[in-house]
Enzyme design. Structure first.
Site, short mmCIF file in Angstrom:
data_model
loop_
_atom_site.label_atom_id
_atom_site.label_comp_id
_atom_site.label_asym_id
_atom_site.label_seq_id
_atom_site.Cartn_x
_atom_site.Cartn_y
_atom_site.Cartn_z
N CYS A 13 0.83 -1.21 0.00
CA CYS A 13 0.00 0.00 0.00
C CYS A 13 0.86 1.24 0.00
O CYS A 13 0.37 2.34 -0.27
CB CYS A 13 -0.93 0.00 1.20
SG CYS A 13 -0.01 0.12 2.72
N GLU A 42 -6.18 2.21 -8.35
CA GLU A 42 -5.09 1.46 -7.72
C GLU A 42 -4.86 0.18 -8.53
O GLU A 42 -5.81 -0.56 -8.79
CB GLU A 42 -5.46 1.09 -6.28
CG GLU A 42 -4.37 0.31 -5.58
CD GLU A 42 -4.71 -0.06 -4.14
OE1 GLU A 42 -5.87 -0.43 -3.87
OE2 GLU A 42 -3.81 0.04 -3.28
P1 NAD Z 1 -9.42 -6.78 0.22
O1 NAD Z 1 -10.16 -5.52 0.47
O2 NAD Z 1 -9.83 -7.63 -0.93
O3 NAD Z 1 -9.48 -7.74 1.51
C1 NAD Z 1 -9.17 -7.27 2.80
C2 NAD Z 1 -9.92 -8.10 3.82
O4 NAD Z 1 -11.33 -7.94 3.60
C3 NAD Z 1 -9.63 -9.59 3.72
O5 NAD Z 1 -9.56 -10.13 5.02
C4 NAD Z 1 -10.84 -10.14 2.96
O6 NAD Z 1 -11.16 -11.46 3.31
C5 NAD Z 1 -11.95 -9.20 3.37
N1 NAD Z 1 -12.95 -9.01 2.31
C6 NAD Z 1 -12.77 -9.08 0.96
N2 NAD Z 1 -13.92 -8.83 0.32
C7 NAD Z 1 -14.86 -8.59 1.27
C8 NAD Z 1 -16.26 -8.28 1.22
N3 NAD Z 1 -16.91 -8.15 0.05
N4 NAD Z 1 -16.90 -8.10 2.38
C9 NAD Z 1 -16.25 -8.21 3.56
N5 NAD Z 1 -14.94 -8.52 3.65
C10 NAD Z 1 -14.24 -8.71 2.53
O7 NAD Z 1 -7.87 -6.38 0.10
P2 NAD Z 1 -6.66 -7.31 -0.29
O8 NAD Z 1 -6.72 -7.56 -1.76
O9 NAD Z 1 -6.54 -8.46 0.63
O10 NAD Z 1 -5.43 -6.34 0.03
C11 NAD Z 1 -4.96 -5.37 -0.85
C12 NAD Z 1 -5.58 -4.03 -0.58
O11 NAD Z 1 -5.29 -3.61 0.75
C13 NAD Z 1 -5.03 -2.91 -1.46
O12 NAD Z 1 -6.09 -2.09 -1.85
C14 NAD Z 1 -4.07 -2.17 -0.55
O13 NAD Z 1 -3.84 -0.82 -0.89
C15 NAD Z 1 -4.77 -2.28 0.75
N6 NAD Z 1 -3.85 -2.10 1.85
C16 NAD Z 1 -3.91 -0.91 2.51
C17 NAD Z 1 -3.05 -0.68 3.54
C18 NAD Z 1 -3.09 0.60 4.28
O14 NAD Z 1 -2.42 0.70 5.29
N7 NAD Z 1 -3.84 1.60 3.86
C19 NAD Z 1 -2.12 -1.67 3.93
C20 NAD Z 1 -2.11 -2.87 3.24
C21 NAD Z 1 -2.98 -3.07 2.21
#
Ligand code: NAD
Length: 497
Positions: free
Chosen positions: A282, A382
């Site tokens: 991120c 992104e």
């Molecule tokens: P994601 O949003 O797909 O998933 C994150 C979490 O949410 C997971 O535990 C997943 O199981 C859950 N999830 C997924 N879809 C869901 C839904 N429809 N309803 C409820 N829960 C759901 O993200 P990802 O692909 O695992 O991670 C990458 C993303 O995280 C990128 O957008 C990145 O920028 C972000 N990120 C942000 C930071 C920050 O500090 N701002 C840090 C790390 C990652």
């Protein structure tokens, strides 16, 4: 490593009630390595019940005893960090050195949490009114939920869990279903460190588990990290259920390069921050904003460095590993085709990469796009992969305006030797984390991590002082020890005298 990867409830691994299972890949091989249990509402209820049962005794455990557990956890994590790094590489795909770096940054937060006795001290005002003392205490909030993304399976849970536990809360972690083994490894380590059963629990799963956690009446707070649409959903849903929420979302981080900058340092930094962890950070740099006339020279220097990168299996000493899943790799690659359609120049095309790894791995090589139109989805969205865009601007002001007009405000960096310009940038840019000649400005554990705009929903950042405040709530006590001078009936509003 367990197979299937279980939940961890009340100090024990369990496959739980739900019979759903998910595939967990080895991204460098492109094959299913093991399965993970996918919990439903019943599993979340069991974990929350275990946490709620463990909470009162843990809350009442002295700071000295809680801190001793934190130190024991810290020593074990430091001693066995290579073991955890290997798990991260096997399920996420990041190269071993990068995985070790992830563990080290998580360990910093454990170090910070070891200071909870100092961090959670209250305030005391003697004789605020005559004979009246006022003081505050910080108390744990109860059962706290943590929901983490795939890209940092150890570090992101460690942003929250050590502080939450040190402050006297009980935790239910719902890790990413893409790389869940680290969560159970950490649970085993907490147990070895002497944490009482039920204080740290893990529920594996996807949306059904998240939804139950967001609505569960016995969960006091939610700490979420993931993509912006899900962060917004989590924030709105959990706050509507009366919970305290911090929801960190996605990013599109810009690096502003002024003409006076050292272009070799800039090129090194752009390559490291753009392609480390295959761009799945991120805080990755995804857009270099070059103030002319430096763009052509910078593109040449970045290109030269990219040709030296070795892409392949993270266990083989390569520079960059695969992406996390086939679907994600294909989605990232689709932005390269879109860039071509939208008129950008594809300077280096990662779709043709020859990896040092299995044919079916989820490969995509480092990609450089020049003259990316700011109207293109390649610029506005992104991408979260090894795709670095160059945007050319004429002035400092144009560059800052561009950065401030974006949807995200997670991280940004300026590269220059002009202290005045750097200071002006730091004041004018509307972004939560800023680097001055530092491309990935992830704050140390005693400052807090979090962006602005659509990169953070809620008003508490992760770790640092914000973390301590988020996992505690304050009581203010006004106290008087009676003596005869305080007698008498008076219905007026109390005034200090
Ligand atoms: P994601 O949003 O797909 O998933 C994150 C979490 O949410 C997971 O535990 C997943 O199981 C859950 N999830 C997924 N879809 C869901 C839904 N429809 N309803 C409820 N829960 C759901 O993200 P990802 O692909 O695992 O991670 C990458 C993303 O995280 C990128 O957008 C990145 O920028 C972000 N990120 C942000 C930071 C920050 O500090 N701002 C840090 C790390 C990652």
């Amino acid at each position: 490593m367990h197979d299937p990867i279980p939940h961890w409830i009340a100090g024990e691994p369990t496959t739980g009630a739900s019979t759903d299972r998910g595939d967990v890949y080895d991204p460098a091989l492109g094959t299913v390595a093991r399965r993970v249990v996918l919990g439903g509402a019943e599993d979340v209820d069991a974990a929350v019940a275990a946490a709620a049962a463990a909470f009162p005794a843990w809350r009442d455990t002295s700071l000295a005893r809680r801190t001793a557990v934190l130190f024991a956890f810290r020593e074990r994590l430091a001693a066995r960090s290579a073991e955890l790094a290997a798990i991260l590489t096997a399920e996420h795909g990041k190269v071993l050195g990068d995985a070790a770096g992830e563990v080290a940054r998580g360990l910093e937060v454990v170090d910070f949490a070891c200071g909870i006795a100092h961090l959670s001290k209250g305030e005391y005002s003697q004789n605020a009114s005559t004979g009246v003392d006022v003081y505050s205490t910080r108390e744990p909030v109860g059962v706290v939920g943590v929901i983490s993304p795939f890209n940092f399976p150890a570090m992101v849970p460690l942003w929250f869990v050590p502080i939450a536990i040190a402050a006297g809360n009980a935790v239910v972690l719902k890790p990413s279903e893409k790389d869940p083994s680290a969560s159970v490894w950490l649970a085993e380590l907490w147990k070895e460190a002497g944490l009482p059963d039920g204080v740290f629990n893990v529920v594996q799963g996807a949306k059904p588990a998240v939804d139950r956690l967001l609505a569960h009446p016995d969960v006091a707070s939610i700490s979420f990290v993931g993509s912006t649409p899900i962060a917004r959903y989590v924030y709105e849903t959990a706050t509507s259920h009366g919970k305290r929420v911090q929801a960190l979302g996605g990013a599109k981080n810009h690096m502003l390069v002024l003409p006076d900058a050292d272009l070799d340092l800039v090129a090194d930094s752009a390559v490291n921050a753009g392609f480390g962890s295959a761009g799945e950070r991120c805080m990755a740099i995804s857009v270099v904003v070059a103030v002319e006339p430096v763009a052509d020279e910078l593109v040449a220097k970045v290109t030269e460095r990219m040709h030296g990168l070795r892409v392949g299996d993270g266990r083989r000493g390569c520079d960059m590993g695969p992406l996390v899943t086939r679907e994600h790799r294909d989605k990232v690659a689709s932005y390269i085709a879109l860039a071509e359609q939208d008129g950008a120049t594809v300077v280096v095309d990662g779709r043709g990469v020859a990896p040092d790894g299995a044919a079916d791995g989820f490969w995509l090589g480092p990609t450089l796009l020049d003259r990316v139109p700011t109207s293109s989805r390649v610029y506005t969205e992104e991408i979260f992969g090894p795709v670095l865009s160059i945007v050319r601007v004429r002035t400092f002001e144009e560059g800052v305006a561009l950065i401030n007009s974006g949807a995200f405000g997670n991280g940004t960096a300026i590269f220059t030797n002009d202290g005045g310009a750097a200071r002006r940038f730091q004041r004018e840019v509307q972004v939560g984390m800023i680097g001055v000649n530092v491309p990935i400005p992830v704050p140390v554990a005693y400052y807090s991590f979090g962006g602005w705009r659509q990169s953070l929903f809620g008003d508490a950042k992760a770790y640092g002082e914000d973390g301590v405040r988020f996992f505690t709530r304050q009581k203010a006590v006004t106290s008087r020890w009676l003596d005869p001078s305080h007698g008498g009936v008076d219905l007026g509003f109390p005034q200090n005298a």
